[in-house]
Design an enzyme around this catalytic site. Sequence first.
Site, PDB file in Angstrom:
ATOM      1  N   ARG A 177       0.875  -1.182   0.000  1.00  0.00           N
ATOM      2  CA  ARG A 177       0.000   0.000   0.000  1.00  0.00           C
ATOM      3  C   ARG A 177       0.914   1.235   0.000  1.00  0.00           C
ATOM      4  O   ARG A 177       1.930   1.268   0.710  1.00  0.00           O
ATOM      5  CB  ARG A 177      -0.912   0.043   1.233  1.00  0.00           C
ATOM      6  CG  ARG A 177      -2.096  -0.913   1.177  1.00  0.00           C
ATOM      7  CD  ARG A 177      -3.122  -0.548   0.092  1.00  0.00           C
ATOM      8  NE  ARG A 177      -4.224  -1.508   0.019  1.00  0.00           N
ATOM      9  CZ  ARG A 177      -4.278  -2.545  -0.812  1.00  0.00           C
ATOM     10  NH1 ARG A 177      -3.301  -2.787  -1.660  1.00  0.00           N
ATOM     11  NH2 ARG A 177      -5.333  -3.333  -0.820  1.00  0.00           N
ATOM     12  N   GLU A 222      -2.514   7.423  -5.052  1.00  0.00           N
ATOM     13  CA  GLU A 222      -2.807   6.735  -6.326  1.00  0.00           C
ATOM     14  C   GLU A 222      -4.248   6.857  -6.784  1.00  0.00           C
ATOM     15  O   GLU A 222      -4.536   6.716  -7.971  1.00  0.00           O
ATOM     16  CB  GLU A 222      -2.405   5.254  -6.242  1.00  0.00           C
ATOM     17  CG  GLU A 222      -3.283   4.407  -5.340  1.00  0.00           C
ATOM     18  CD  GLU A 222      -2.863   2.933  -5.332  1.00  0.00           C
ATOM     19  OE1 GLU A 222      -1.658   2.647  -5.198  1.00  0.00           O
ATOM     20  OE2 GLU A 222      -3.754   2.072  -5.452  1.00  0.00           O
ATOM     21  N   HIS A 254      -0.454  -0.344  -9.752  1.00  0.00           N
ATOM     22  CA  HIS A 254      -1.198  -1.310  -8.930  1.00  0.00           C
ATOM     23  C   HIS A 254      -1.630  -2.517  -9.774  1.00  0.00           C
ATOM     24  O   HIS A 254      -2.821  -2.843  -9.839  1.00  0.00           O
ATOM     25  CB  HIS A 254      -2.417  -0.627  -8.281  1.00  0.00           C
ATOM     26  CG  HIS A 254      -2.811  -1.272  -6.975  1.00  0.00           C
ATOM     27  ND1 HIS A 254      -3.147  -0.548  -5.864  1.00  0.00           N
ATOM     28  CD2 HIS A 254      -2.923  -2.574  -6.609  1.00  0.00           C
ATOM     29  CE1 HIS A 254      -3.457  -1.378  -4.877  1.00  0.00           C
ATOM     30  NE2 HIS A 254      -3.315  -2.610  -5.305  1.00  0.00           N
ATOM     31  N   ASP A 301       4.546  -0.406  -6.876  1.00  0.00           N
ATOM     32  CA  ASP A 301       3.305  -0.794  -7.562  1.00  0.00           C
ATOM     33  C   ASP A 301       2.122  -0.062  -6.930  1.00  0.00           C
ATOM     34  O   ASP A 301       0.991  -0.202  -7.396  1.00  0.00           O
ATOM     35  CB  ASP A 301       3.098  -2.315  -7.461  1.00  0.00           C
ATOM     36  CG  ASP A 301       1.906  -2.788  -8.290  1.00  0.00           C
ATOM     37  OD1 ASP A 301       1.814  -2.354  -9.467  1.00  0.00           O
ATOM     38  OD2 ASP A 301       1.073  -3.557  -7.787  1.00  0.00           O
TER      39      ASP A 301
END
Length: 327
Positions: free
Chosen positions: A232, A261, A293, A256
């Site tokens: 996260r 985000e 992600h 990622d």
Amino acid sequence: MKIAFFSTKSYDREFFDRYVSTHEIIYFEAPLNEQTVNLAAGCEGICAFVNDKLNTGVLSALKKLGIQLVALRCAGFNNVNIESAKLNGITVVRVPAYSPYAVAEHALALILTLNRKTHKAYNRVREGNFSLDRLTGFDLHGKTVGVIGTGKIGEVFCDIMQGFGCNVLAFDLMANPALAARQVHYLPLIDLLEQSDIISLHCPLTEQTRHIINEHSISMMKEGVMLINTSRGALIDTSDAIDGLKTGKIGYLGLDVYEQEEKLFFNDLSENIIQDDIIMRLMSFPNVLVTAHQGFFTEEALSQIAQVTLTNIDAFVAGATLENKVV
Ligand code: NAI
């Protein structure tokens, strides 16, 4: 059950339509927030994803609409105000595990790409540039990898890195005895930070882990450390990571997930002016790799997500025991 799906993309429809039988799904591309919550009118349940906002305002609005069930089609539930869900009598279920291999293997993809610079080599060769200048990598064999969080994904990641001949260190609130028996060495966080050449984050986002990687923890790391986050975004204080990149303390950064985000990821913004200066600064570093992600994004994981989400909904409708209940 009539259920409103938020933040849906074509691949969500593809996989859910493949497995749905009894429920009526209404797909919305819009994310769930205070402005969009009324789209769920007429439904009994909603299905949400990682960046949908299930805060107090949204949950009490869902309650007023008569929503009884929030089915998360993801593992993390840090985006849900649990107390508020309880107060509103809304049941929350999730998909606790769907191919831990998908995320662990993506963490490896980030490591290999940052290290061996295959993304740069690909572009160079296509342009007729066969030079090897500045493509030097390092052997993973013999390097020390620190894993923070050794649950389902962390465990698979430890196995993968051991397969490369790495020395694997771990930090978790609860050591996994099976891993300890397989030569994964559990250490206090500070020791892991000091000794690791590569650090990979696999713990959930909680009040305890928010900004677990910050100026202080970065200062303890090895010079030129590789830092990987597939968990996260808010596990890392991004501004502190940028400072670490500027001084060279962080030699490689693979992300990622990103703290802000929700305004960016899963959307095609290629014709837009990106207003987030922090991500633009991050992407200006040659030793930073950001993916949007996609750790979970494999055929196996998407099938699993659809099947488990629908099983969760079936169980709720049948009044059966909810194995994957959050609250
Ligand atoms: P898990 O629940 O199996 O394992 C999490 C581990 O973290 C547990 O062993 C737990 O004890 C440990 N932990 C909790 N608090 C900690 C702390 N303060 N310090 C150290 N360790 C702590 O979860 P799983 O399935 O392995 O997933 C890990 C995370 O990966 C999820 O929480 C989610 O945020 C992320 N994720 C990312 C995906 C992606 O597409 N990039 C997809 C799926 C999950």
